[in-house]
Design a protein around this motif. Structure first.
Motif, PDB file in Angstrom:
ATOM      1  N   LYS A   1       0.819  -1.222   0.000  1.00  0.00           N
ATOM      2  CA  LYS A   1       0.000   0.000   0.000  1.00  0.00           C
ATOM      3  C   LYS A   1       0.860   1.283   0.000  1.00  0.00           C
ATOM      4  O   LYS A   1       0.779   2.092   0.932  1.00  0.00           O
ATOM      5  CB  LYS A   1      -0.949  -0.011   1.201  1.00  0.00           C
ATOM      6  N   PRO A   2       1.623   1.487  -1.065  1.00  0.00           N
ATOM      7  CA  PRO A   2       2.541   2.624  -1.075  1.00  0.00           C
ATOM      8  C   PRO A   2       1.840   3.974  -1.151  1.00  0.00           C
ATOM      9  O   PRO A   2       0.859   4.145  -1.883  1.00  0.00           O
ATOM     10  CB  PRO A   2       3.361   2.389  -2.349  1.00  0.00           C
ATOM     11  N   ASP A   3       2.343   4.919  -0.376  1.00  0.00           N
ATOM     12  CA  ASP A   3       1.939   6.319  -0.531  1.00  0.00           C
ATOM     13  C   ASP A   3       2.814   6.983  -1.582  1.00  0.00           C
ATOM     14  O   ASP A   3       2.361   7.880  -2.297  1.00  0.00           O
ATOM     15  CB  ASP A   3       2.058   7.054   0.814  1.00  0.00           C
ATOM     16  N   ILE A   4       4.070   6.537  -1.644  1.00  0.00           N
ATOM     17  CA  ILE A   4       4.998   7.075  -2.627  1.00  0.00           C
ATOM     18  C   ILE A   4       5.908   5.946  -3.117  1.00  0.00           C
ATOM     19  O   ILE A   4       6.392   5.135  -2.317  1.00  0.00           O
ATOM     20  CB  ILE A   4       5.824   8.256  -2.065  1.00  0.00           C
ATOM     21  N   ILE A   5       6.105   5.861  -4.422  1.00  0.00           N
ATOM     22  CA  ILE A   5       7.016   4.890  -5.022  1.00  0.00           C
ATOM     23  C   ILE A   5       8.235   5.657  -5.510  1.00  0.00           C
ATOM     24  O   ILE A   5       8.113   6.637  -6.259  1.00  0.00           O
ATOM     25  CB  ILE A   5       6.355   4.132  -6.183  1.00  0.00           C
ATOM     26  N   VAL A   6       9.399   5.220  -5.074  1.00  0.00           N
ATOM     27  CA  VAL A   6      10.660   5.899  -5.369  1.00  0.00           C
ATOM     28  C   VAL A   6      11.465   5.044  -6.344  1.00  0.00           C
ATOM     29  O   VAL A   6      11.832   3.911  -6.019  1.00  0.00           O
ATOM     30  CB  VAL A   6      11.450   6.132  -4.067  1.00  0.00           C
ATOM     31  N   VAL A   7      11.736   5.572  -7.527  1.00  0.00           N
ATOM     32  CA  VAL A   7      12.397   4.816  -8.592  1.00  0.00           C
ATOM     33  C   VAL A   7      13.802   5.350  -8.840  1.00  0.00           C
ATOM     34  O   VAL A   7      14.016   6.561  -8.868  1.00  0.00           O
ATOM     35  CB  VAL A   7      11.583   4.893  -9.905  1.00  0.00           C
TER      36      VAL A   7
ATOM     37  N   VAL B   1      10.022   2.308 -16.778  1.00  0.00           N
ATOM     38  CA  VAL B   1       8.800   1.801 -16.161  1.00  0.00           C
ATOM     39  C   VAL B   1       7.658   1.851 -17.187  1.00  0.00           C
ATOM     40  O   VAL B   1       7.380   2.902 -17.774  1.00  0.00           O
ATOM     41  CB  VAL B   1       8.428   2.619 -14.911  1.00  0.00           C
ATOM     42  N   LYS B   2       6.996   0.726 -17.396  1.00  0.00           N
ATOM     43  CA  LYS B   2       5.960   0.613 -18.412  1.00  0.00           C
ATOM     44  C   LYS B   2       4.591   1.083 -17.883  1.00  0.00           C
ATOM     45  O   LYS B   2       4.358   1.168 -16.679  1.00  0.00           O
ATOM     46  CB  LYS B   2       5.858  -0.830 -18.906  1.00  0.00           C
ATOM     47  N   LYS B   3       3.689   1.335 -18.836  1.00  0.00           N
ATOM     48  CA  LYS B   3       2.397   1.946 -18.558  1.00  0.00           C
ATOM     49  C   LYS B   3       1.592   1.204 -17.497  1.00  0.00           C
ATOM     50  O   LYS B   3       0.992   1.830 -16.604  1.00  0.00           O
ATOM     51  CB  LYS B   3       1.592   2.035 -19.855  1.00  0.00           C
ATOM     52  N   HIS B   4       1.567  -0.130 -17.560  1.00  0.00           N
ATOM     53  CA  HIS B   4       0.703  -0.878 -16.632  1.00  0.00           C
ATOM     54  C   HIS B   4       1.132  -0.733 -15.173  1.00  0.00           C
ATOM     55  O   HIS B   4       0.320  -0.926 -14.264  1.00  0.00           O
ATOM     56  CB  HIS B   4       0.659  -2.365 -17.017  1.00  0.00           C
ATOM     57  N   MET B   5       2.399  -0.363 -14.936  1.00  0.00           N
ATOM     58  CA  MET B   5       2.867  -0.209 -13.562  1.00  0.00           C
ATOM     59  C   MET B   5       2.253   1.021 -12.888  1.00  0.00           C
ATOM     60  O   MET B   5       2.222   1.121 -11.665  1.00  0.00           O
ATOM     61  CB  MET B   5       4.392  -0.125 -13.524  1.00  0.00           C
ATOM     62  N   PHE B   6       1.742   1.941 -13.699  1.00  0.00           N
ATOM     63  CA  PHE B   6       1.118   3.131 -13.133  1.00  0.00           C
ATOM     64  C   PHE B   6      -0.310   2.855 -12.651  1.00  0.00           C
ATOM     65  O   PHE B   6      -0.986   3.747 -12.138  1.00  0.00           O
ATOM     66  CB  PHE B   6       1.126   4.268 -14.161  1.00  0.00           C
ATOM     67  N   ASP B   7      -0.748   1.600 -12.815  1.00  0.00           N
ATOM     68  CA  ASP B   7      -2.046   1.210 -12.262  1.00  0.00           C
ATOM     69  C   ASP B   7      -2.007   1.176 -10.740  1.00  0.00           C
ATOM     70  O   ASP B   7      -3.046   1.195 -10.083  1.00  0.00           O
ATOM     71  CB  ASP B   7      -2.462  -0.171 -12.789  1.00  0.00           C
ATOM     72  N   ILE B   8      -0.790   1.100 -10.190  1.00  0.00           N
ATOM     73  CA  ILE B   8      -0.642   1.161  -8.737  1.00  0.00           C
ATOM     74  C   ILE B   8      -0.946   2.594  -8.301  1.00  0.00           C
ATOM     75  O   ILE B   8      -0.303   3.537  -8.770  1.00  0.00           O
ATOM     76  CB  ILE B   8       0.785   0.780  -8.289  1.00  0.00           C
ATOM     77  N   LYS B   9      -1.920   2.759  -7.441  1.00  0.00           N
ATOM     78  CA  LYS B   9      -2.332   4.095  -7.033  1.00  0.00           C
ATOM     79  C   LYS B   9      -1.628   4.503  -5.737  1.00  0.00           C
ATOM     80  O   LYS B   9      -2.070   4.178  -4.637  1.00  0.00           O
ATOM     81  CB  LYS B   9      -3.852   4.149  -6.857  1.00  0.00           C
ATOM     82  N   ALA B  10      -0.480   5.183  -5.893  1.00  0.00           N
ATOM     83  CA  ALA B  10       0.230   5.724  -4.736  1.00  0.00           C
ATOM     84  C   ALA B  10      -0.354   7.104  -4.433  1.00  0.00           C
ATOM     85  O   ALA B  10      -0.445   7.950  -5.335  1.00  0.00           O
ATOM     86  CB  ALA B  10       1.716   5.832  -5.036  1.00  0.00           C
ATOM     87  N   SER B  11      -0.742   7.337  -3.200  1.00  0.00           N
ATOM     88  CA  SER B  11      -1.477   8.560  -2.854  1.00  0.00           C
ATOM     89  C   SER B  11      -0.667   9.831  -3.117  1.00  0.00           C
ATOM     90  O   SER B  11      -1.228  10.869  -3.468  1.00  0.00           O
ATOM     91  CB  SER B  11      -1.909   8.505  -1.384  1.00  0.00           C
ATOM     92  N   ILE B  12       0.647   9.753  -2.941  1.00  0.00           N
ATOM     93  CA  ILE B  12       1.499  10.910  -3.202  1.00  0.00           C
ATOM     94  C   ILE B  12       1.964  10.912  -4.654  1.00  0.00           C
ATOM     95  O   ILE B  12       1.922  11.925  -5.343  1.00  0.00           O
ATOM     96  CB  ILE B  12       2.709  10.932  -2.248  1.00  0.00           C
ATOM     97  N   GLY B  13       2.381   9.748  -5.146  1.00  0.00           N
ATOM     98  CA  GLY B  13       2.809   9.653  -6.526  1.00  0.00           C
ATOM     99  C   GLY B  13       4.023   8.775  -6.696  1.00  0.00           C
ATOM    100  O   GLY B  13       4.460   8.084  -5.766  1.00  0.00           O
ATOM    101  N   VAL B  14       4.596   8.812  -7.895  1.00  0.00           N
ATOM    102  CA  VAL B  14       5.789   8.038  -8.241  1.00  0.00           C
ATOM    103  C   VAL B  14       6.868   9.020  -8.657  1.00  0.00           C
ATOM    104  O   VAL B  14       6.654   9.863  -9.540  1.00  0.00           O
ATOM    105  CB  VAL B  14       5.507   7.054  -9.396  1.00  0.00           C
ATOM    106  N   VAL B  15       8.023   8.926  -8.014  1.00  0.00           N
ATOM    107  CA  VAL B  15       9.109   9.871  -8.287  1.00  0.00           C
ATOM    108  C   VAL B  15      10.317   9.143  -8.857  1.00  0.00           C
ATOM    109  O   VAL B  15      10.482   7.933  -8.672  1.00  0.00           O
ATOM    110  CB  VAL B  15       9.512  10.659  -7.016  1.00  0.00           C
ATOM    111  N   ASN B  16      11.151   9.902  -9.553  1.00  0.00           N
ATOM    112  CA  ASN B  16      12.306   9.324 -10.235  1.00  0.00           C
ATOM    113  C   ASN B  16      13.525  10.221 -10.050  1.00  0.00           C
ATOM    114  O   ASN B  16      13.393  11.448  -9.958  1.00  0.00           O
ATOM    115  CB  ASN B  16      11.998   9.162 -11.730  1.00  0.00           C
TER     116      ASN B  16
END
Length: 271
Positions: A101-107, A113-128
């Motif tokens: 249950k990530p609030d933020i995914i840190v890459v 990272v492919k499109k389907h991985m963004f189906d994970i709904k991190a409340s804060i977002g995904v950062v790189n």
């Protein structure tokens, strides 16, 4: 307490980054991408490897010594749930990440990272993290080496961004130049760039966690345009230019022209 999930590779600099993030804010889980080598050895590639081993050793040695130093200081990942995968875009990674249950995914350091991985709904977002100065220098395999090979050391810097499906194209959280004295070896240049990148990333992550509303999200087109480099473009001619141009590195970074060139580019330090 927010849940941080990291997607990284297994190199020493990435293990160090994981520990630095964990020191600032406890990490919930980590996915480590360990790719299998698919490189086919051709006659031209063999020639290049031999040539580099004889005449351009400092390139690989500079990177390897940096990795060894990080591994010595940070031999292990933080104490948390860890999953190893061959591809960060795998179903295994998807389900493991969702389970925490990530609030933020840190890459950092994984393949695109492919499109389907963004189906994970991190409340804060995904950062790189991009160890290059977006939007001016994007891609890889190493933007610092590209800057030196292109005789553009004034463009050495780092970027943190909200990730999208492109190559280093997401809206920017922060960018900044890396400063040098001119007395650095090539290995020390890489260490300075990487330490700067880690510091910028930790600050960006903490800003996003503490107050997402105040965390910048600046479209790259508002800063300017640049070039995207690909690993297939990094060959023997570029490596030879890197070694040749680095002989003038000290003179360049201490010149008025260096300062003037940097003033022509917009960066976004994190306040």
């Amino acid at each position: 307490m927010k849940n941080i999930v990291l997607w990284i590779n297994g190199q020493g600099n990435q293990v160090a980054l994981a520990n630095k993030i964990n020191e600032a804010y406890q990490v919930k889980a980590i996915v480590v991408e360990k790719r299998k080598s698919t490189e086919k050895m051709t006659a031209s590639k063999l020639y290049e490897k031999i040539y580099q081993r004889i005449f351009l050793q400092e390139i690989s040695e500079s990177w390897n010594s940096m990795q060894a130093a990080y591994k010595n200081k940070y031999p292990n990942l933080p104490d948390c749930a860890v999953l190893e995968v061959e591809n960060i875009n795998s179903e295994e990674c998807l389900e493991f990440t969702r389970s925490h249950k990530p609030d933020i995914i840190v890459v950092s350091g994984t393949r695109l990272v492919k499109k389907h991985m963004f189906d994970i709904k991190a409340s804060i977002g995904v950062v790189n993290l991009h160890t290059g100065l977006s939007p001016y220098v994007k891609g890889g395999p190493n933007c610092t080496n590209w800057c030196i090979a292109n005789n553009e050391p004034h463009l050495i810097g780092n970027t943190t961004m909200w990730i999208d499906e492109g190559i280093d194209t997401g809206s920017i959280i922060a960018t900044d130049f890396v400063n040098f004295t001119g007395n650095e070896t090539l290995s020390e240049v890489h260490v300075k760039v990487m330490n700067h990148a880690h510091d910028l990333y930790v600050k960006s992550i903490m800003r996003a966690i503490e107050d997402k509303a105040s965390c910048p999200s600046v479209p790259q087109k508002e800063l300017g345009i640049g070039k995207t480099y690909y690993t297939k473009m990094w060959g023997l001619p570029q490596k030879i230019k890197l070694v040749k141009n680095f002989k003038n590195f000290s003179k360049q970074v201490n010149s008025p022209e260096f300062v003037k060139k940097r003033s022509e580019y917009t960066v976004l330090p994190l306040e």
